[in-house]
Design a protein around this motif. Structure first.
Motif, PDB file in Angstrom:
ATOM      1  N   LEU A   1      35.591  11.842  14.284  1.00 38.27           N
ATOM      2  CA  LEU A   1      34.849  10.585  14.172  1.00 38.27           C
ATOM      3  C   LEU A   1      35.723   9.576  13.434  1.00 38.27           C
ATOM      4  N   THR A   2      35.908   8.391  14.028  1.00 41.99           N
ATOM      5  CA  THR A   2      36.699   7.342  13.361  1.00 41.99           C
ATOM      6  C   THR A   2      35.771   6.199  12.955  1.00 41.99           C
ATOM      7  N   PHE A   3      35.780   5.892  11.672  1.00 42.34           N
ATOM      8  CA  PHE A   3      34.873   4.887  11.103  1.00 42.34           C
ATOM      9  C   PHE A   3      35.624   3.588  10.846  1.00 42.34           C
ATOM     10  N   SER A   4      35.178   2.486  11.478  1.00 42.52           N
ATOM     11  CA  SER A   4      35.757   1.157  11.222  1.00 42.52           C
ATOM     12  C   SER A   4      34.626   0.262  10.724  1.00 42.52           C
ATOM     13  N   LEU A   5      34.727  -0.179   9.469  1.00 42.89           N
ATOM     14  CA  LEU A   5      33.647  -0.982   8.868  1.00 42.89           C
ATOM     15  C   LEU A   5      33.643  -2.397   9.433  1.00 42.89           C
ATOM     16  N   THR A   6      32.457  -2.999   9.473  1.00 35.14           N
ATOM     17  CA  THR A   6      32.331  -4.395   9.915  1.00 35.14           C
ATOM     18  C   THR A   6      31.537  -5.184   8.857  1.00 35.14           C
TER      19      THR A   6
ATOM     20  N   THR B   1      22.632   5.306  22.793  1.00 31.86           N
ATOM     21  CA  THR B   1      23.071   5.088  21.405  1.00 31.86           C
ATOM     22  C   THR B   1      21.976   5.417  20.389  1.00 31.86           C
ATOM     23  N   HIS B   2      20.747   4.928  20.649  1.00 27.60           N
ATOM     24  CA  HIS B   2      19.699   5.093  19.630  1.00 27.60           C
ATOM     25  C   HIS B   2      19.254   6.550  19.476  1.00 27.60           C
ATOM     26  N   ASP B   3      19.603   7.424  20.453  1.00 26.21           N
ATOM     27  CA  ASP B   3      19.270   8.852  20.337  1.00 26.21           C
ATOM     28  C   ASP B   3      20.419   9.651  19.756  1.00 26.21           C
ATOM     29  N   ASN B   4      21.605   9.011  19.663  1.00 28.23           N
ATOM     30  CA  ASN B   4      22.771   9.744  19.177  1.00 28.23           C
ATOM     31  C   ASN B   4      22.618  10.023  17.682  1.00 28.23           C
ATOM     32  N   LEU B   5      22.824  11.286  17.303  1.00 29.23           N
ATOM     33  CA  LEU B   5      22.632  11.660  15.892  1.00 29.23           C
ATOM     34  C   LEU B   5      23.597  10.913  14.970  1.00 29.23           C
ATOM     35  N   ILE B   6      24.725  10.452  15.523  1.00 29.72           N
ATOM     36  CA  ILE B   6      25.679   9.666  14.731  1.00 29.72           C
ATOM     37  C   ILE B   6      25.042   8.318  14.374  1.00 29.72           C
ATOM     38  N   TYR B   7      24.462   7.661  15.388  1.00 26.42           N
ATOM     39  CA  TYR B   7      23.788   6.375  15.165  1.00 26.42           C
ATOM     40  C   TYR B   7      22.610   6.565  14.211  1.00 26.42           C
ATOM     41  N   LYS B   8      21.822   7.635  14.471  1.00 22.66           N
ATOM     42  CA  LYS B   8      20.619   7.856  13.647  1.00 22.66           C
ATOM     43  C   LYS B   8      20.987   8.052  12.181  1.00 22.66           C
ATOM     44  N   ALA B   9      22.085   8.802  11.947  1.00 17.75           N
ATOM     45  CA  ALA B   9      22.514   9.073  10.561  1.00 17.75           C
ATOM     46  C   ALA B   9      22.955   7.770   9.891  1.00 17.75           C
ATOM     47  N   ALA B  10      23.753   6.967  10.605  1.00 20.69           N
ATOM     48  CA  ALA B  10      24.251   5.711  10.022  1.00 20.69           C
ATOM     49  C   ALA B  10      23.087   4.765   9.733  1.00 20.69           C
ATOM     50  N   PHE B  11      22.148   4.681  10.672  1.00 16.34           N
ATOM     51  CA  PHE B  11      20.994   3.782  10.518  1.00 16.34           C
ATOM     52  C   PHE B  11      20.124   4.205   9.322  1.00 16.34           C
ATOM     53  N   LEU B  12      19.905   5.519   9.231  1.00 13.22           N
ATOM     54  CA  LEU B  12      19.082   6.070   8.141  1.00 13.22           C
ATOM     55  C   LEU B  12      19.674   5.706   6.779  1.00 13.22           C
ATOM     56  N   LEU B  13      20.990   5.883   6.655  1.00 10.29           N
ATOM     57  CA  LEU B  13      21.644   5.595   5.373  1.00 10.29           C
ATOM     58  C   LEU B  13      21.636   4.093   5.088  1.00 10.29           C
ATOM     59  N   GLN B  14      21.892   3.304   6.134  1.00 13.25           N
ATOM     60  CA  GLN B  14      21.912   1.843   5.952  1.00 13.25           C
ATOM     61  C   GLN B  14      20.549   1.350   5.457  1.00 13.25           C
ATOM     62  N   GLN B  15      19.469   1.873   6.076  1.00 14.05           N
ATOM     63  CA  GLN B  15      18.112   1.497   5.667  1.00 14.05           C
ATOM     64  C   GLN B  15      17.839   1.962   4.238  1.00 14.05           C
ATOM     65  N   HIS B  16      18.161   3.230   3.984  1.00  9.94           N
ATOM     66  CA  HIS B  16      17.851   3.842   2.691  1.00  9.94           C
ATOM     67  C   HIS B  16      18.524   3.083   1.548  1.00  9.94           C
TER      68      HIS B  16
ATOM     69  N   ALA C   1      26.197  14.821   9.801  1.00 13.37           N
ATOM     70  CA  ALA C   1      26.577  15.073   8.407  1.00 13.37           C
ATOM     71  C   ALA C   1      27.873  14.351   8.050  1.00 13.37           C
ATOM     72  N   THR C   2      28.862  14.411   8.950  1.00 12.07           N
ATOM     73  CA  THR C   2      30.134  13.715   8.669  1.00 12.07           C
ATOM     74  C   THR C   2      29.887  12.217   8.559  1.00 12.07           C
ATOM     75  N   THR C   3      28.986  11.687   9.384  1.00 19.34           N
ATOM     76  CA  THR C   3      28.645  10.253   9.309  1.00 19.34           C
ATOM     77  C   THR C   3      28.035   9.920   7.943  1.00 19.34           C
ATOM     78  N   LEU C   4      27.099  10.744   7.483  1.00 15.05           N
ATOM     79  CA  LEU C   4      26.460  10.485   6.177  1.00 15.05           C
ATOM     80  C   LEU C   4      27.490  10.576   5.046  1.00 15.05           C
ATOM     81  N   LEU C   5      28.334  11.622   5.107  1.00 14.30           N
ATOM     82  CA  LEU C   5      29.331  11.824   4.043  1.00 14.30           C
ATOM     83  C   LEU C   5      30.327  10.661   3.998  1.00 14.30           C
ATOM     84  N   ALA C   6      30.794  10.241   5.182  1.00 13.05           N
ATOM     85  CA  ALA C   6      31.811   9.187   5.227  1.00 13.05           C
ATOM     86  C   ALA C   6      31.225   7.849   4.801  1.00 13.05           C
ATOM     87  N   LEU C   7      30.065   7.471   5.359  1.00 12.59           N
ATOM     88  CA  LEU C   7      29.508   6.145   5.069  1.00 12.59           C
ATOM     89  C   LEU C   7      29.002   6.047   3.636  1.00 12.59           C
TER      90      LEU C   7
END
Ligand SMILES: C[C@@](CO)(OP(=O)(O)O)[C@H](O)COP(=O)(O)OP(=O)(O)OC[C@H]1O[C@@H](n2ccc(N)nc2=O)[C@H](O)[C@@H]1O
Ligand SMILES: Nc1ncnc2c1ncn2[C@@H]1O[C@H](COP(=O)(O)OP(=O)(O)O)[C@@H](O)[C@H]1O
Length: 288
Positions: free
Chosen positions: A47-52, A68-83, A112-118
């Motif tokens: 997974l390559t993370f590029s911030l915007t 996209t909205h069902d992808n666990l990568i998107y869901k993890a990023a969205f969850l953390l962003q909201q939280h 998990a990698t998305t949550l850890l990285a972001l």
């Protein structure tokens, strides 16, 4: 989308194996009480993370038709962003190597990698326990990848007790079938009454309780287990369909993989007591 000055960060989302998986019972909400030994492999998705600078979250690469909205990568990023009420966004580029629905935890590991990285890149500063609490809402397997240590899981898979294991070489075979975790856990023939482990669990008959049912439903899984058994004791991971055998050297595992029937795919990897995602993330932030 405006990218920030951060250089893109590439991290592995490693595979896991369930070295055994016992089912002790079923809870009223339908989830199952398990005892399972999780370890990580030095093989996985990238997974390559590029911030915007805007709040947009995009996922590109080998998304294999998952919206996209069902992808666990998107869901993890969205969850953390909201939280965390985070004001930044991210593009996450996926190189998929782990077979979907293969029992090696690809989707959960990506989350998990998305949550850890972001958590680091967005400066959210949540503890691993807080990240695991968020992660379990995405899947029962996410906390083990957040915890990042070889562990026996109890409960529905979220209560973790770290263990130390000698690393080994694994030949993992994917017999081409997609096994639905939900289908196995709702099947009337699943064995759900294995006794809980005792203190000296290493001496017990350790097995995967899903294996007999999956072998019956998916003949290719049975064939892959039989094929591997010619070389070493074989087991299925999770609810399947991947099967594995352990070897003491890379050469032995590679020799077996070289003889894999063409209809199946597979890979060879070492196990890792610490998740390679944690190792890579720690190395990246120590370097800075
Ligand atoms: C059983 C394991 C072992 O690793 O199977 P695999 O998915 O790896 O094959 C996992 O814990 C799976 O974790 P995960 O794939 O994240 O499960 P979830 O998305 O939370 O749940 C998928 C479905 O499995 C069932 N489920 C899951 C975990 C559990 N302890 N009991 C269950 O009954 C639930 O019915 C749920 O609808
Ligand atoms: N990024 C993702 N990678 C894999 N699967 C995903 C992802 N996002 C959502 N999914 C969904 O999760 C399901 C389980 O995927 P996976 O974690 O690979 O299986 P398993 O837990 O059996 O290893 C897939 O069938 C797919 O529909």
């Amino acid at each position: 989308m405006t990218e920030t000055s951060h250089a893109p960060l590439t991290l592995i989302a490693p595979a896991k194996l369930n070295l055994f998986l016992h089912i002790n019972g079923r809870r009223e909400d339908g989830y199952h009480e398990l005892e399972t030994l999780f370890t990580f492999l030095n093989f996985g998705d990238d997974l390559t993370f590029s911030l915007t600078d805007d709040r947009k979250i995009t996922v590109t690469g080998d998304t294999q038709g998952i919206p996209t909205h069902d992808n666990l990568i998107y869901k993890a990023a969205f969850l953390l962003q909201q939280h965390c009420q985070c004001q930044q966004g991210v593009n996450i580029h996926l190189v998929k190597r782990l077979p979907m629905g293969g029992g090696v935890g690809g989707g959960s590991s990506d989350a998990a990698t998305t949550l850890l990285a972001l958590n680091r890149l967005w400066n959210c500063n949540l503890s691993l326990a807080e990240l695991a609490q968020l992660g379990v809402t995405l899947g029962a397997d996410v906390p083990v990848f957040i915890n990042g240590h070889t562990a026996i899981a109890h409960g529905i898979g979220e209560q973790l007790h770290n263990v130390e294991l000698t690393p080994g070489w694994f030949c993992v075979v994917h017999p081409g079938e997609h096994v639905s975790t939900a289908e196995i856990f709702t099947h009337p023939d699943l064995k759900r009454d294995t006794a809980k482990l005792k203190a000296d669990w290493q001496t017990e008959n350790l097995r995967n309780d899903c294996e007999p049912l999956v072998k019956k439903l998916c003949p290719e899984v049975e064939k892959a287990l039989q094929w591997l058994l010619k070389y070493a004791p074989s087991k299925m991971t999770g609810t399947g369909a991947c099967c594995f055998a352990e070897f003491s050297t890379q050469a032995e595992a590679e020799q077996v993989l070289a003889q894999l029937p063409e209809k199946w795919t597979g890979f060879v990897a070492t196990s890792a007591t610490l998740s390679p995602a944690h190792t890579a993330l720690n190395a990246h932030f120590e370097m800075k």
